[in-house]
Design a protein around this motif. Structure first.
Motif, short mmCIF file in Angstrom:
data_model
loop_
_atom_site.label_atom_id
_atom_site.label_comp_id
_atom_site.label_asym_id
_atom_site.label_seq_id
_atom_site.Cartn_x
_atom_site.Cartn_y
_atom_site.Cartn_z
N UNK A 1 -52.84 86.59 -15.83
CA UNK A 1 -52.46 86.40 -14.43
C UNK A 1 -50.97 86.62 -14.20
N UNK A 2 -50.20 86.93 -15.26
CA UNK A 2 -48.78 87.19 -15.08
C UNK A 2 -47.96 86.59 -16.19
N UNK A 3 -46.64 86.82 -16.10
CA UNK A 3 -45.71 86.35 -17.12
C UNK A 3 -44.55 85.65 -16.43
N UNK A 4 -44.14 84.50 -16.95
CA UNK A 4 -43.01 83.76 -16.39
C UNK A 4 -41.82 83.89 -17.32
N UNK A 5 -40.69 84.28 -16.77
CA UNK A 5 -39.45 84.32 -17.53
C UNK A 5 -38.76 82.97 -17.42
N UNK A 6 -38.18 82.53 -18.51
CA UNK A 6 -37.53 81.22 -18.53
C UNK A 6 -36.47 81.09 -17.44
N UNK A 7 -35.78 82.18 -17.15
CA UNK A 7 -34.71 82.14 -16.15
C UNK A 7 -35.22 81.83 -14.75
N UNK A 8 -36.53 82.04 -14.52
CA UNK A 8 -37.09 81.79 -13.19
C UNK A 8 -37.09 80.31 -12.84
N UNK A 9 -36.96 79.43 -13.84
CA UNK A 9 -36.99 77.99 -13.60
C UNK A 9 -35.61 77.43 -13.26
N UNK A 10 -34.56 78.20 -13.51
CA UNK A 10 -33.21 77.67 -13.33
C UNK A 10 -32.96 77.30 -11.87
N UNK A 11 -32.49 76.09 -11.67
CA UNK A 11 -32.10 75.64 -10.33
C UNK A 11 -33.24 75.16 -9.47
N UNK A 12 -34.49 75.24 -9.95
CA UNK A 12 -35.62 74.81 -9.14
C UNK A 12 -35.80 73.30 -9.23
N UNK A 13 -36.04 72.68 -8.09
CA UNK A 13 -36.29 71.23 -8.04
C UNK A 13 -37.51 70.88 -7.21
N UNK A 14 -38.07 71.88 -6.53
CA UNK A 14 -39.21 71.62 -5.66
C UNK A 14 -40.45 71.36 -6.50
N UNK A 15 -40.97 70.15 -6.43
CA UNK A 15 -42.13 69.78 -7.23
C UNK A 15 -43.40 70.50 -6.84
N UNK A 16 -43.40 71.19 -5.69
CA UNK A 16 -44.60 71.92 -5.25
C UNK A 16 -44.71 73.30 -5.89
N UNK A 17 -43.66 73.73 -6.57
CA UNK A 17 -43.68 75.05 -7.21
C UNK A 17 -44.64 75.02 -8.40
N UNK A 18 -45.46 76.06 -8.50
CA UNK A 18 -46.41 76.17 -9.61
C UNK A 18 -46.17 77.47 -10.37
N UNK A 19 -46.89 77.64 -11.46
CA UNK A 19 -46.75 78.84 -12.29
C UNK A 19 -47.05 80.10 -11.49
#
Length: 358
Positions: free
Chosen positions: A279-297
């Motif tokens: 279903x896709x690939x997540x890069x570690x850098x995509x998480x930087x600075x995120x604080x919104x608990x509603x964000x999902x993979x």
């Protein structure tokens, strides 16, 4: 004698039938659109009246058949044709003798194209056609250089951009790609080779500037080096290199859990799968600075190139060398079967270097 005879035979590789068809259909459609719009601009009095000029046929060939040629680029086509028409009209205002005007117009057109870096071979024909059209008649007015020459050239270029993009060709041609990291460093696969200015100087020294662009030359060199490297890698494929015991997360995984997985396993990338399907690939850098608990993979997946188990190691090197992705998911029937990372390739190359060292 045989070598002499072969000098007059075909020198180009036989083109693919699909490519010939693509270029032919595109040129015909481009000229049709150009003709209809110019006809409308002229008042649309007589539909049977041709509003094109003969050199547009040659311009269409370059734009649709060889869109990567420097001679076919928008500035060359538009400026070259227009300036050549202006040069011919200027000559006709000095002399109406076609024996003098024709060669003088073409020579002046070439000089002007050289000064403005707008070399376009059909533009020489524009200058000659302008003189021929004036034979026995009043010289064309300056407006002729703008309609149909300038307007027609612009229409052909616009049609060329649309058609080439639609059919998978790059037009205008490629420019040196910037670093995906926003720095001035060259792409990783270009750092050991010649720089763009050095390649440009080389083309100029060999007098090949009109034949190929700097970025296309760099692509050819890079592809040749990758092919040479492939010979040293033998028949290795993604199936030989990839990690198989993968840690994956479902698309609904929340941000906090994603951060924990990255921290525990020290990954740079994390595949997302659902029921075994990629279903896709997540890069570690995509998480930087995120604080919104509603964000999902599912919100963080990045589109990347994928591979099959039989994809060669050389192709994998090419995908991972330009800095645009950290890993290559290996799929089989839509299911995630493995992952090849830069670390995997570094380990492979190190092992090959050790085995090659006496």
């Amino acid at each position: 004698m045989t070598r002499f005879i072969r000098m007059f035979g075909p020198v180009m590789a036989a083109p693919h039938a699909a490519e010939v068809t693509r270029a032919a259909v595109g040129a015909a459609l481009g000229l049709l659109v150009c003709d209809l719009i110019l006809w409308a601009l002229s008042g649309g009095a007589d539909l049977a009246h041709l509003t094109l000029i003969a050199p547009f046929g040659a311009s269409a060939f370059l734009i649709f058949a060889v869109p990567n040629s420097p001679l076919a680029q928008p500035f060359s086509a538009i400026a070259g044709n227009t300036l050549s028409a202006l040069a011919a009209i200027a000559v006709l205002h000095l002399t109406d003798n076609p024996l003098v005007a024709a060669p003088l117009a073409v020579g002046l057109a070439i000089a002007v194209m050289g000064v403005t870096r707008a070399f376009h071979p059909p533009a020489g024909a524009v200058a000659l056609a302008t003189v021929i059209a004036a034979s026995g008649a009043q010289p064309p007015t300056w407006a002729f250089a703008f309609t149909p020459v300038f307007a027609g050239s612009v229409l052909l270029v616009v049609a060329g951009i649309g058609w080439n993009t639609l059919t998978g060709r790059k037009y205008p041609f490629r420019q040196p790609a910037p670093s995906p990291h926003g720095t001035k460093d060259a792409l990783p696969d270009r750092r050991l080779g010649l720089t763009a200015p050095e390649l440009g100087h080389l083309l100029d020294r060999l007098r090949m500037t009109p034949n190929i662009g700097v970025e296309d030359l760099a692509r050819v060199i890079t592809a040749a080096e990758a092919e040479a490297a492939a010979q040293h890698l033998g028949d290795l494929t993604a199936a030989d290199i990839m990690s198989r015991d993968l840690v994956t997360v479902p698309p609904t995984t929340p941000l906090k859990t994603l951060a924990q997985v990255f921290r525990i396993h020290r990954f740079k990338t994390l595949p997302v799968s659902e029921g075994g399907h990629y279903a896709g690939l997540i890069d570690q850098s995509a998480l930087l600075g995120l604080t919104d608990g509603r964000v999902t993979a599912a919100d963080l997946v990045t589109p990347v190139e994928t591979a099959l188990p039989g994809t060669t190691a050389a192709t994998l090197m090419d995908l991972l060398a330009d800095g645009h992705q950290q890993a290559v998911p290996v799929l089989e029937g839509g299911r995630l079967t493995g992952l090849v990372t830069r670390s995997d390739l570094i380990a492979l190359l190190a092992a090959r270097l050790r085995s090659a060292t006496p």
